[in-house]
Design an enzyme around this catalytic site. Sequence first.
Site, short mmCIF file in Angstrom:
data_model
loop_
_atom_site.label_atom_id
_atom_site.label_comp_id
_atom_site.label_asym_id
_atom_site.label_seq_id
_atom_site.Cartn_x
_atom_site.Cartn_y
_atom_site.Cartn_z
N ARG A 173 0.86 -1.20 0.00
CA ARG A 173 0.00 0.00 0.00
C ARG A 173 0.88 1.24 0.00
O ARG A 173 1.35 1.69 1.05
CB ARG A 173 -0.92 0.01 1.22
CG ARG A 173 -1.74 1.28 1.36
CD ARG A 173 -2.79 1.43 0.31
NE ARG A 173 -3.82 0.41 0.43
CZ ARG A 173 -4.78 0.21 -0.46
NH1 ARG A 173 -4.82 0.97 -1.54
NH2 ARG A 173 -5.67 -0.73 -0.29
N GLN A 202 -8.23 -7.32 -8.46
CA GLN A 202 -8.31 -5.86 -8.52
C GLN A 202 -6.98 -5.26 -8.95
O GLN A 202 -5.92 -5.62 -8.40
CB GLN A 202 -8.66 -5.34 -7.11
CG GLN A 202 -8.47 -3.85 -6.89
CD GLN A 202 -9.60 -2.98 -7.44
OE1 GLN A 202 -10.51 -3.51 -8.07
NE2 GLN A 202 -9.52 -1.69 -7.20
N ARG A 228 1.01 -6.57 -9.62
CA ARG A 228 1.45 -5.99 -8.33
C ARG A 228 1.47 -7.02 -7.20
O ARG A 228 1.91 -6.73 -6.10
CB ARG A 228 0.57 -4.80 -7.95
CG ARG A 228 -0.88 -5.17 -7.67
CD ARG A 228 -1.66 -3.97 -7.17
NE ARG A 228 -3.03 -4.36 -6.80
CZ ARG A 228 -3.85 -3.57 -6.11
NH1 ARG A 228 -3.47 -2.35 -5.74
NH2 ARG A 228 -5.07 -3.99 -5.78
N HIS A 280 0.49 3.48 -10.38
CA HIS A 280 -0.52 3.95 -9.42
C HIS A 280 0.19 4.67 -8.27
O HIS A 280 0.12 4.25 -7.11
CB HIS A 280 -1.30 2.74 -8.90
CG HIS A 280 -2.55 3.04 -8.15
ND1 HIS A 280 -2.59 3.76 -6.98
CD2 HIS A 280 -3.84 2.67 -8.38
CE1 HIS A 280 -3.83 3.83 -6.53
NE2 HIS A 280 -4.61 3.20 -7.36
N GLU A 308 -1.89 9.13 -10.86
CA GLU A 308 -1.54 7.91 -11.57
C GLU A 308 -1.49 8.17 -13.07
O GLU A 308 -2.24 9.01 -13.58
CB GLU A 308 -2.58 6.83 -11.25
CG GLU A 308 -2.78 6.63 -9.74
CD GLU A 308 -4.15 6.09 -9.38
OE1 GLU A 308 -4.70 5.27 -10.16
OE2 GLU A 308 -4.69 6.50 -8.33
O1 TA6 Z 1 -6.87 4.54 -8.67
C1 TA6 Z 1 -7.95 4.77 -7.81
C2 TA6 Z 1 -8.50 3.44 -7.35
O2 TA6 Z 1 -9.01 2.71 -8.43
C3 TA6 Z 1 -9.54 3.73 -6.28
O3 TA6 Z 1 -10.84 3.47 -6.75
C4 TA6 Z 1 -9.12 2.84 -5.12
O4 TA6 Z 1 -9.74 1.60 -5.20
C5 TA6 Z 1 -7.62 2.78 -5.34
O5 TA6 Z 1 -7.48 2.64 -6.74
C6 TA6 Z 1 -6.89 1.73 -4.56
O6 TA6 Z 1 -7.21 0.47 -5.03
P1 TA6 Z 1 -6.59 -0.80 -4.23
O7 TA6 Z 1 -7.06 -2.00 -4.96
O8 TA6 Z 1 -5.10 -0.65 -4.28
O9 TA6 Z 1 -7.11 -0.67 -2.82
#
Ligand code: TA6
Length: 296
Positions: free
Chosen positions: A73, A90, A95, A166, A270
């Site tokens: 994170r 996600q 990553r 990101h 990002e």
């Molecule tokens: O880039 C923004 C985003 O898509 C937010 O919607 C939030 O979910 C963030 O990424 C973090 O995502 P993660 O899966 O790393 O918690």
Amino acid sequence: MFEALQAEFGIPQALSVVAGQNDLPKVVLTHASGARAEVYLHGGHVTSWTTAEGDELFFVSRESYFALERPIRGGIPIIFPQFGGGPLPQHGFARISDWQLISTALRDDGDISATLLLESSPSTLALWPHYFRLELEMQLSVSSLTVTMRVDNTDDNSFGFQAALHTYFGVADIHKTAVYGLQGVTLIDSLRDDAREDETREVIRFAEETDRIYLTALDQLHIADEGHGRTISIQKQHMPDVVVWNPWIDKAQRMRDFGDDEYLRMVCVETGIIAATRVLPAGERWEGKTMFTVGV
Ligand code: TA6
């Protein structure tokens, strides 16, 4: 593992391979000026970029996991081949995958570089049935960090992908933070049912949860970290879209790997192929890069 990687890739006074958090392998780049950067083989994840004076420019949560199968994170999560939610994990599997260190160099101009590789494997093919090579190259200079992503389609057929850096920037106070360079750009507001509108503000400030995708933004933008008295310039190539994100209070409290108060000291800006999917023909390469430069 570290000794073998250190022996093969280490550069005296410039680059070393050491045990990071939870003994995960970490590559440390140290510029002659004192500027430093760090990248974990886990996730190909850049976790630190510090100035010659030792100031940390990226944000990493104090609650971050440093564990296989979990993303770190903060720093620069590498997003590939999917941005956000969808059929894959996600933000894609890059990553949370283990990368290889494949090359390091101390350049004639004193910059230091390291290149990491993620290749398709049985575990990625089970998720995403395409053969690929994904390189991440980072180049550290006295006042900049350039991060390049290269996607090679090593399959017999074309595939569509998304790819992004990101990046989590550390700031003194989100209330004294501004983003410049997005005025006039069409955005998708992820918090308002993906409503589309043009950004009217020359200066974007923060007073609530913010999660916006800017479509084909200009290639230069700036983050003013007024509380620290510094500005970070972002110069991107072939990374058309930009996301600006701060979770603010409620979402921060819902994130287990993020401190409740940490929204105050970070902003994500990002860069990448985010809003659409890029089709890459068999045998071809896409390369995108972002240069981060710090100034006062
Ligand atoms: O880039 C923004 C985003 O898509 C937010 O919607 C939030 O979910 C963030 O990424 C973090 O995502 P993660 O899966 O790393 O918690």
